[in-house]
Scaffold this motif. Structure first.
Motif, PDB file in Angstrom:
ATOM      1  N   LEU A 145       0.335   4.348  -6.131  1.00  0.00           N
ATOM      2  CA  LEU A 145       1.307   5.228  -5.473  1.00  0.00           C
ATOM      3  C   LEU A 145       2.129   4.454  -4.443  1.00  0.00           C
ATOM      4  N   SER A 146       1.485   3.576  -3.708  1.00  0.00           N
ATOM      5  CA  SER A 146       2.198   2.766  -2.719  1.00  0.00           C
ATOM      6  C   SER A 146       3.202   1.844  -3.395  1.00  0.00           C
ATOM      7  N   GLN A 147       2.809   1.278  -4.539  1.00  0.00           N
ATOM      8  CA  GLN A 147       3.720   0.406  -5.285  1.00  0.00           C
ATOM      9  C   GLN A 147       4.914   1.186  -5.810  1.00  0.00           C
ATOM     10  N   MET A 148       4.655   2.400  -6.292  1.00  0.00           N
ATOM     11  CA  MET A 148       5.732   3.253  -6.785  1.00  0.00           C
ATOM     12  C   MET A 148       6.707   3.598  -5.673  1.00  0.00           C
ATOM     13  N   SER A 149       6.201   3.785  -4.476  1.00  0.00           N
ATOM     14  CA  SER A 149       7.067   4.163  -3.346  1.00  0.00           C
ATOM     15  C   SER A 149       8.108   3.092  -3.051  1.00  0.00           C
ATOM     16  N   LYS A 150       7.811   1.855  -3.433  1.00  0.00           N
ATOM     17  CA  LYS A 150       8.738   0.742  -3.180  1.00  0.00           C
ATOM     18  C   LYS A 150       9.791   0.618  -4.279  1.00  0.00           C
ATOM     19  N   ARG A 151       9.530   1.244  -5.438  1.00  0.00           N
ATOM     20  CA  ARG A 151      10.437   1.089  -6.578  1.00  0.00           C
ATOM     21  C   ARG A 151      11.395   2.262  -6.748  1.00  0.00           C
ATOM     22  N   LEU A 152      11.020   3.433  -6.271  1.00  0.00           N
ATOM     23  CA  LEU A 152      11.776   4.646  -6.558  1.00  0.00           C
ATOM     24  C   LEU A 152      12.802   4.963  -5.479  1.00  0.00           C
ATOM     25  N   SER A 153      13.873   5.622  -5.911  1.00  0.00           N
ATOM     26  CA  SER A 153      14.794   6.192  -4.935  1.00  0.00           C
ATOM     27  C   SER A 153      14.043   7.248  -4.131  1.00  0.00           C
ATOM     28  N   TYR A 154      14.273   7.272  -2.825  1.00  0.00           N
ATOM     29  CA  TYR A 154      13.547   8.165  -1.921  1.00  0.00           C
ATOM     30  C   TYR A 154      12.038   7.898  -1.962  1.00  0.00           C
ATOM     31  N   GLY A 155      11.665   6.686  -2.364  1.00  0.00           N
ATOM     32  CA  GLY A 155      10.263   6.343  -2.511  1.00  0.00           C
ATOM     33  C   GLY A 155       9.468   6.489  -1.239  1.00  0.00           C
ATOM     34  N   GLN A 156      10.146   6.449  -0.105  1.00  0.00           N
ATOM     35  CA  GLN A 156       9.424   6.594   1.160  1.00  0.00           C
ATOM     36  C   GLN A 156       8.695   7.931   1.242  1.00  0.00           C
ATOM     37  N   LEU A 157       9.148   8.911   0.446  1.00  0.00           N
ATOM     38  CA  LEU A 157       8.484  10.212   0.431  1.00  0.00           C
ATOM     39  C   LEU A 157       7.066  10.112  -0.140  1.00  0.00           C
ATOM     40  N   LEU A 158       6.828   9.083  -0.963  1.00  0.00           N
ATOM     41  CA  LEU A 158       5.503   8.913  -1.557  1.00  0.00           C
ATOM     42  C   LEU A 158       4.512   8.265  -0.596  1.00  0.00           C
ATOM     43  N   ALA A 159       4.996   7.831   0.541  1.00  0.00           N
ATOM     44  CA  ALA A 159       4.117   7.149   1.493  1.00  0.00           C
ATOM     45  C   ALA A 159       2.921   8.026   1.888  1.00  0.00           C
ATOM     46  N   LYS A 160       3.145   9.343   1.895  1.00  0.00           N
ATOM     47  CA  LYS A 160       2.065  10.262   2.276  1.00  0.00           C
ATOM     48  C   LYS A 160       1.192  10.682   1.099  1.00  0.00           C
ATOM     49  N   ALA A 161       1.551  10.244  -0.113  1.00  0.00           N
ATOM     50  CA  ALA A 161       0.847  10.714  -1.305  1.00  0.00           C
ATOM     51  C   ALA A 161      -0.651  10.410  -1.290  1.00  0.00           C
ATOM     52  N   PRO A 162      -1.086   9.200  -0.878  1.00  0.00           N
ATOM     53  CA  PRO A 162      -2.534   8.963  -0.829  1.00  0.00           C
ATOM     54  C   PRO A 162      -3.270   9.945   0.077  1.00  0.00           C
ATOM     55  N   ASP A 163      -2.680  10.264   1.229  1.00  0.00           N
ATOM     56  CA  ASP A 163      -3.306  11.233   2.138  1.00  0.00           C
ATOM     57  C   ASP A 163      -3.368  12.619   1.501  1.00  0.00           C
ATOM     58  N   VAL A 164      -2.295  12.975   0.782  1.00  0.00           N
ATOM     59  CA  VAL A 164      -2.258  14.283   0.119  1.00  0.00           C
ATOM     60  C   VAL A 164      -3.318  14.349  -0.973  1.00  0.00           C
ATOM     61  N   LEU A 165      -3.459  13.257  -1.740  1.00  0.00           N
ATOM     62  CA  LEU A 165      -4.473  13.223  -2.791  1.00  0.00           C
ATOM     63  C   LEU A 165      -5.866  13.410  -2.206  1.00  0.00           C
ATOM     64  N   ASN A 166      -6.139  12.733  -1.122  1.00  0.00           N
ATOM     65  CA  ASN A 166      -7.460  12.832  -0.498  1.00  0.00           C
ATOM     66  C   ASN A 166      -7.706  14.199   0.136  1.00  0.00           C
ATOM     67  N   SER A 167      -6.714  14.716   0.831  1.00  0.00           N
ATOM     68  CA  SER A 167      -6.921  15.970   1.573  1.00  0.00           C
ATOM     69  C   SER A 167      -6.908  17.205   0.673  1.00  0.00           C
ATOM     70  N   HIS A 168      -6.228  17.114  -0.495  1.00  0.00           N
ATOM     71  CA  HIS A 168      -6.151  18.271  -1.397  1.00  0.00           C
ATOM     72  C   HIS A 168      -6.834  17.984  -2.733  1.00  0.00           C
ATOM     73  N   PHE A 169      -7.784  17.066  -2.701  1.00  0.00           N
ATOM     74  CA  PHE A 169      -8.407  16.624  -3.952  1.00  0.00           C
ATOM     75  C   PHE A 169      -9.021  17.774  -4.739  1.00  0.00           C
ATOM     76  N   GLU A 170      -9.756  18.629  -4.092  1.00  0.00           N
ATOM     77  CA  GLU A 170     -10.444  19.711  -4.811  1.00  0.00           C
ATOM     78  C   GLU A 170      -9.454  20.678  -5.447  1.00  0.00           C
ATOM     79  N   GLU A 171      -8.362  20.998  -4.748  1.00  0.00           N
ATOM     80  CA  GLU A 171      -7.347  21.891  -5.317  1.00  0.00           C
ATOM     81  C   GLU A 171      -6.683  21.251  -6.528  1.00  0.00           C
ATOM     82  N   ILE A 172      -6.373  19.945  -6.425  1.00  0.00           N
ATOM     83  CA  ILE A 172      -5.733  19.224  -7.528  1.00  0.00           C
ATOM     84  C   ILE A 172      -6.657  19.193  -8.739  1.00  0.00           C
ATOM     85  N   LYS A 173      -7.926  18.900  -8.495  1.00  0.00           N
ATOM     86  CA  LYS A 173      -8.898  18.836  -9.592  1.00  0.00           C
ATOM     87  C   LYS A 173      -9.064  20.196 -10.263  1.00  0.00           C
ATOM     88  N   GLU A 174      -9.112  21.249  -9.465  1.00  0.00           N
ATOM     89  CA  GLU A 174      -9.275  22.594 -10.019  1.00  0.00           C
ATOM     90  C   GLU A 174      -8.111  22.970 -10.928  1.00  0.00           C
TER      91      GLU A 174
END
Length: 200
Positions: A145-174
């Motif tokens: 995800l961090s690597q993708m953030s460097k390649r995409l337009s507006y990629g800086q928005l993905l900077a928080k993605a790892p935190d979101v994955l960790n904090s909402h893991f159970e909802e995502i899995k469900e």
């Protein structure tokens, strides 16, 4: 869905796999220039993406993560889903993830002459870093995800993605565990419609 899920939904068919890999690079009706089964792979990829985008479960999940990830929330969700699939791979596929990944790289390399140069380079990078197997580990998924953030337009928005994955893991899995079997059935049904249009 990201690379792993799309390859999973190629159902061990080499031409469908090639079409799924090419699909994001094929615009409009230019898919019509490809052989029939590759064309079906491209259309199947589009069907999977549109079904995921429009499914109520996925819309609910996207609404949950959008305040953190903005317009890149669908991109992040695709990666999140690949992580859930990879980390529970034995529940969905008879082969190990490592063997599945090696088989995918091998099959795509056989068709490398049909790939545009930038897609050949993408395949080389995918194989070199074994992206498909990386999805199984949450820390490696966060690196992707961090690597993708460097390649995409507006990629800086993905900077928080790892935190979101960790904090909402159970909802995502469900959501994934409810949605993926439905997508599997819908994808197989879509493939059946392709088969019905093949001249006998």
């Amino acid at each position: 869905m990201n690379f792993l899920a799309h390859f999973y939904f190629s159902f061990d068919d080499d031409d469908l796999l090639l079409g799924q890999f090419l699909a994001d690079d094929v615009k409009g009706k230019s898919y019509q220039h490809y052989p029939e089964r590759v064309k079906q792979g491209i259309l199947l990829h589009r069907f999977i993406d549109s079904t995921t985008d429009q499914h109520p479960l996925c819309l609910q999940l996207r609404a949950l993560i959008r305040p953190h990830l903005g317009l890149l929330s669908p991109v992040a969700m695709d990666v999140f889903f690949d992580h859930i699939l990879a980390s529970n791979w034995s529940s969905y596929h008879n082969s190990t993830l490592e063997n599945f990944a090696k088989d995918v790289y091998l099959k795509l390399e056989k068709h490398s002459g049909q790939l545009p140069t930038h897609m050949q380079l993408l395949l080389e990078k995918m194989k070199e870093y074994n992206w498909l197997a990386m999805y199984a580990n949450i820390d490696d998924t966060c690196i992707l995800l961090s690597q993708m953030s460097k390649r995409l337009s507006y990629g800086q928005l993905l900077a928080k993605a790892p935190d979101v994955l960790n904090s909402h893991f159970e909802e995502i899995k469900e959501v994934f565990e409810k949605f993926f079997p439905q997508l599997n059935d819908l994808t197989k049904a879509k493939l059946d419609t392709f088969a019905s249009h093949v001249p006998k």
